[in-house]
Design a protein around this motif. Sequence first.
Motif, short mmCIF file in Angstrom:
data_model
loop_
_atom_site.label_atom_id
_atom_site.label_comp_id
_atom_site.label_asym_id
_atom_site.label_seq_id
_atom_site.Cartn_x
_atom_site.Cartn_y
_atom_site.Cartn_z
N TYR A 84 -16.79 18.64 -38.65
CA TYR A 84 -18.03 18.47 -37.90
C TYR A 84 -17.73 18.09 -36.44
CZ TYR A 84 -22.57 16.61 -36.51
OH TYR A 84 -23.72 16.36 -35.84
N GLY A 85 -16.79 17.19 -36.23
CA GLY A 85 -16.41 16.80 -34.88
C GLY A 85 -15.84 17.96 -34.08
N VAL A 86 -15.03 18.80 -34.72
CA VAL A 86 -14.46 19.96 -34.04
C VAL A 86 -15.56 20.95 -33.67
CG1 VAL A 86 -12.99 21.99 -34.39
CG2 VAL A 86 -12.16 19.73 -35.03
N ILE A 87 -16.50 21.16 -34.57
CA ILE A 87 -17.60 22.09 -34.29
C ILE A 87 -18.46 21.58 -33.14
CG2 ILE A 87 -19.78 22.99 -35.24
CD1 ILE A 87 -18.27 23.27 -37.92
N ILE A 88 -18.77 20.28 -33.13
CA ILE A 88 -19.56 19.70 -32.03
C ILE A 88 -18.80 19.83 -30.72
CG2 ILE A 88 -20.49 17.54 -31.11
CD1 ILE A 88 -22.19 18.84 -33.30
N ALA A 89 -17.49 19.58 -30.74
CA ALA A 89 -16.69 19.70 -29.52
C ALA A 89 -16.67 21.14 -29.02
CB ALA A 89 -15.26 19.23 -29.79
N LEU A 90 -16.53 22.12 -29.92
CA LEU A 90 -16.53 23.51 -29.50
C LEU A 90 -17.88 23.93 -28.92
CD1 LEU A 90 -14.50 25.18 -32.39
CD2 LEU A 90 -13.79 24.85 -30.01
N PHE A 91 -18.97 23.49 -29.55
CA PHE A 91 -20.29 23.79 -29.00
C PHE A 91 -20.47 23.17 -27.62
CE2 PHE A 91 -21.91 24.90 -33.32
CZ PHE A 91 -22.47 26.12 -32.98
N THR A 92 -19.99 21.96 -27.45
CA THR A 92 -20.12 21.29 -26.16
C THR A 92 -19.32 22.00 -25.08
OG1 THR A 92 -20.42 19.16 -27.28
CG2 THR A 92 -19.77 19.09 -24.95
N VAL A 93 -18.07 22.36 -25.40
CA VAL A 93 -17.21 23.03 -24.42
C VAL A 93 -17.76 24.40 -24.07
CG1 VAL A 93 -14.94 24.07 -24.07
CG2 VAL A 93 -15.13 21.75 -24.98
N PHE A 94 -18.07 25.21 -25.07
CA PHE A 94 -18.55 26.56 -24.78
C PHE A 94 -19.96 26.56 -24.20
CE2 PHE A 94 -15.06 27.82 -27.64
CZ PHE A 94 -14.43 28.67 -26.76
N GLY A 95 -20.80 25.60 -24.59
CA GLY A 95 -22.11 25.48 -23.98
C GLY A 95 -22.01 25.13 -22.50
N THR A 96 -21.08 24.23 -22.19
CA THR A 96 -20.86 23.88 -20.79
C THR A 96 -20.33 25.07 -20.00
OG1 THR A 96 -20.40 21.60 -21.44
CG2 THR A 96 -19.66 22.27 -19.26
N LEU A 97 -19.42 25.81 -20.57
CA LEU A 97 -18.90 27.00 -19.90
C LEU A 97 -20.00 28.04 -19.69
CD1 LEU A 97 -15.45 27.48 -21.67
CD2 LEU A 97 -15.85 26.83 -19.29
N LEU A 98 -20.84 28.24 -20.70
CA LEU A 98 -21.92 29.21 -20.56
C LEU A 98 -22.87 28.85 -19.42
CD1 LEU A 98 -22.89 29.94 -24.27
CD2 LEU A 98 -22.06 31.59 -22.61
N VAL A 99 -23.23 27.59 -19.32
CA VAL A 99 -24.21 27.18 -18.33
C VAL A 99 -23.61 27.02 -16.95
CG1 VAL A 99 -25.79 25.31 -17.69
CG2 VAL A 99 -25.70 26.11 -20.04
N LEU A 100 -22.49 26.32 -16.86
CA LEU A 100 -21.96 25.96 -15.55
C LEU A 100 -21.03 27.01 -14.94
CD1 LEU A 100 -21.27 22.17 -16.12
CD2 LEU A 100 -23.23 23.24 -15.00
N VAL A 101 -20.24 27.67 -15.76
CA VAL A 101 -19.24 28.59 -15.22
C VAL A 101 -19.73 30.04 -15.29
CG1 VAL A 101 -16.88 29.44 -15.48
CG2 VAL A 101 -17.37 27.02 -15.80
N TRP A 102 -20.23 30.42 -16.45
CA TRP A 102 -20.60 31.82 -16.62
C TRP A 102 -22.05 32.08 -16.21
CZ3 TRP A 102 -18.08 31.08 -21.96
CH2 TRP A 102 -16.69 31.16 -21.83
N ASP A 103 -22.80 31.07 -15.82
CA ASP A 103 -24.16 31.17 -15.28
C ASP A 103 -25.09 31.94 -16.21
OD1 ASP A 103 -26.03 30.49 -13.39
OD2 ASP A 103 -25.74 32.35 -12.24
N MET A 104 -25.12 31.52 -17.48
CA MET A 104 -25.99 32.17 -18.46
C MET A 104 -27.07 31.22 -18.96
SD MET A 104 -23.42 34.36 -20.79
CE MET A 104 -22.33 35.57 -20.11
#
Length: 94
Positions: A73-93
């Motif tokens: 569960y912790g790994v899944i939450i971490a992956l969602f946090t990292v990829f969500g941050t990348l989607l919003v801040l870096v990839w501008d989606m």
Amino acid sequence: MSELFPRKQIMGFVFSLVLTAVAMGVYFFDMSYAVAMTVLLITAFLQAGLQLVVFMHAGETEDKGAIYANVYYGVIIALFTVFGTLLVLVWDMG
């Protein structure tokens, strides 16, 4: 006397040293960025799993299913946090 010798912990320590040496090899050898990051990610996840199982004794209790479920569960939450941050801040989606 053999049952008193911490064979599992010593083998885990030696494997940790090997993984650390492999990760340091990325620094000393001239590798491309993609290869270096792949090696570092693989060694990091193996090291984390080794530490969890061997030195933190995650699988030696009766509630090991709950412990592993919390880790997943912790790994899944971490992956969602990292990829969500990348989607919003870096990839501008966002």
